[in-house]
Design a protein around this motif. Structure first.
Motif, mmCIF file in Angstrom:
data_model
loop_
_atom_site.group_PDB
_atom_site.id
_atom_site.type_symbol
_atom_site.label_atom_id
_atom_site.label_comp_id
_atom_site.label_asym_id
_atom_site.label_seq_id
_atom_site.Cartn_x
_atom_site.Cartn_y
_atom_site.Cartn_z
ATOM 1 N N GLU A 1 77.580 -39.237 -13.137
ATOM 2 C CA GLU A 1 78.396 -38.599 -14.175
ATOM 3 C C GLU A 1 79.008 -37.252 -13.750
ATOM 4 O O GLU A 1 80.176 -36.986 -14.078
ATOM 5 N N PRO A 2 78.289 -36.406 -13.015
ATOM 6 C CA PRO A 2 78.940 -35.152 -12.584
ATOM 7 C C PRO A 2 80.193 -35.412 -11.726
ATOM 8 O O PRO A 2 81.209 -34.734 -11.892
ATOM 9 N N LEU A 3 80.101 -36.381 -10.843
ATOM 10 C CA LEU A 3 81.250 -36.744 -10.011
ATOM 11 C C LEU A 3 82.375 -37.310 -10.879
ATOM 12 O O LEU A 3 83.547 -36.933 -10.752
ATOM 13 N N SER B 1 82.921 -36.852 -14.052
ATOM 14 C CA SER B 1 83.480 -35.803 -14.886
ATOM 15 C C SER B 1 84.396 -34.886 -14.067
ATOM 16 O O SER B 1 85.485 -34.506 -14.511
ATOM 17 N N MET B 2 83.968 -34.550 -12.862
ATOM 18 C CA MET B 2 84.785 -33.704 -11.968
ATOM 19 C C MET B 2 86.129 -34.349 -11.669
ATOM 20 O O MET B 2 87.149 -33.659 -11.545
ATOM 21 N N TYR C 1 89.271 -33.440 -13.356
ATOM 22 C CA TYR C 1 89.925 -32.175 -13.027
ATOM 23 C C TYR C 1 90.756 -32.249 -11.745
ATOM 24 O O TYR C 1 91.727 -31.518 -11.594
ATOM 25 N N GLN C 2 90.334 -33.103 -10.816
ATOM 26 C CA GLN C 2 90.947 -33.092 -9.490
ATOM 27 C C GLN C 2 90.668 -34.434 -8.815
ATOM 28 O O GLN C 2 89.673 -35.094 -9.110
ATOM 29 N N ILE D 1 86.644 -34.307 -4.334
ATOM 30 C CA ILE D 1 85.639 -33.247 -4.423
ATOM 31 C C ILE D 1 86.199 -31.983 -3.770
ATOM 32 O O ILE D 1 85.977 -30.874 -4.230
ATOM 33 N N GLY D 2 86.982 -32.178 -2.713
ATOM 34 C CA GLY D 2 87.621 -31.063 -2.020
ATOM 35 C C GLY D 2 88.831 -30.500 -2.747
ATOM 36 O O GLY D 2 89.446 -29.562 -2.262
ATOM 37 N N GLY D 3 89.197 -31.054 -3.890
ATOM 38 C CA GLY D 3 90.330 -30.550 -4.667
ATOM 39 C C GLY D 3 91.496 -31.521 -4.643
ATOM 40 O O GLY D 3 91.336 -32.705 -4.937
ATOM 41 N N LEU E 1 87.813 -33.195 1.540
ATOM 42 C CA LEU E 1 87.107 -32.360 2.514
ATOM 43 C C LEU E 1 85.815 -33.093 2.899
ATOM 44 O O LEU E 1 85.547 -34.198 2.417
ATOM 45 N N ALA F 1 82.924 -32.733 1.941
ATOM 46 C CA ALA F 1 82.120 -33.053 0.753
ATOM 47 C C ALA F 1 82.460 -34.452 0.225
ATOM 48 O O ALA F 1 81.573 -35.184 -0.235
#
Lengths: 230, 230
Positions: free
Chosen positions: A162-164, A166-167, A170-171, A174-176, A180, A182
């Motif tokens: 869920e954290p992934l 949910s993130m 936004y983007q 993970i690197g934006g 990256l 990550a």
């Protein structure tokens, strides 16, 4: 000269499966570096570069031998600062460690459970014996008895992402805006599952599955060059 | 001119408790900026700056009004580039979002459960009515019946912190050798608990508790200026 990557394989040399080696493979591609791979089986790992490491990945870059996927990524960014960054600065280096620990502790245990019998079936005869012995000792039960837990654990596994998920509202990475190291950390775990087992970890409509598909497309579709397990 | 921070309080103005406001407080201190605070209660939030935001924190910096702790941190880094960075580069900005989502989804729900009755007790009369009504509607049960789950959930909560705990074996802060906004994100959650409830979330010997203590020491012991709930 190409960088040599010792990459974990089973019976079929064209199907590398290690999550940690996939992290290194993607990191090398991200940096645009030439790579040659040395297919390596479990029992050969201790002999790599005269016993340089107990685990793969290991790379040789000229005179330099580097083990451990995270250390390799740090090395590549330091050795090749003119090429695309794997961390996006010191903050990214530090926070990638958190994401690595999250992936290792949240994603890896379930995939191990879900793919254990399939991973065993990928090994050649000698390595299959080693794999069964070492894993059955670790789990204290037969491989086949570990895997029976995967259906019961699937809902909790998906919830743990869920954290992934949910993130990703936004983007796209993970690197934006772009990936990256990550991303490759978590990608490596899901690619390990994809190569090893046909068991469906993610719902097709899941944004995590969509992010994973984007990662498979990266670097000329490098991750797709190995077909999903059938 | 000092930056104005609208900071959530209850009956006692000297005990700000909002996790998100604590993130902003630490971010402002990290940047070394002068701050004046406007103690704000739940029911006053919609009136801040003519209804600029449904939530706190909100800051006013000259003509500029910014809401949401993460947006505030991004704003401060952009507006004050000569002062210590909160993200350590673009990678850190992106990965801090993952950590925020992890904290929000992993840490916040349990703390809400554990501290709910204590949070209610901190409010003045009108805000206590609002708090009870809105939270009981959200949970579908009485506050007192939510909190009964905290003992049963404690072990799982502590286990869920394992990625942070494991990361602390590599580095003293989520930001690496020194703290970044990612640290304040998780700090904010634990400080919310510390200010609201005497319920012991962490074992004293836990490296997460040690990291939290290091965060309490930062910026002249800013976090310790509010005593732990007794």
């Amino acid at each position: 000269m190409a960088i040599l990557l010792y990459d974990l394989v089973g019976r079929d040399e064209s199907r590398p499966f290690s999550p940690h080696c996939w992290k290194a493979t993607m990191a090398l591609a991200h940096k645009g570096l030439d790579v040659s791979t040395a297919p390596t089986r479990f029992l050969e790992v201790p002999t790599i570069e005269g016993g340089a490491s107990k685990t793969v990945p290991v790379i040789r870059d000229g005179d330099k031998v580097v083990a451990d996927s995270f250390t390799i990524a740090l090395y590549l960014d330091e050795a090749y600062p003119g090429r695309p960054t794997l961390f996006g600065g010191d903050g990214g280096k530090a926070m990638a460690r958190f994401i690595e620990r999250w992936s290792q502790l949240t994603i890896h245990p379930y995939i191990t459970t879900a793919a254990l019998v399939d991973l065993h079936a990928m090994q050649d005869e000698r390595n299959a014996v080693y794999f069964r012995q070492s894993r059955e000792q670790r789990f204290g039960k037969k491989l086949e008895d570990v895997v029976t837990a995967r259906d019961a654990g699937l809902t909790a596994f998906r919830a743990a992402l869920e954290p992934l998920r949910s993130m990703l509202g936004y983007q796209p990475f993970i690197g934006g805006a772009s990936p990256l190291f990550a991303d490759y950390i978590v990608f490596g775990a899901l690619q390990w599952a994809r190569v090893a087992t046909p068991y469906q970890l993610l719902d097709d409509g899941d944004v995590v599955a969509q992010w994973f598909a984007r990662c498979l497309d990266l670097h000329g579709g490098l991750g797709r060059k190995v077909a999903a397990a059938a």
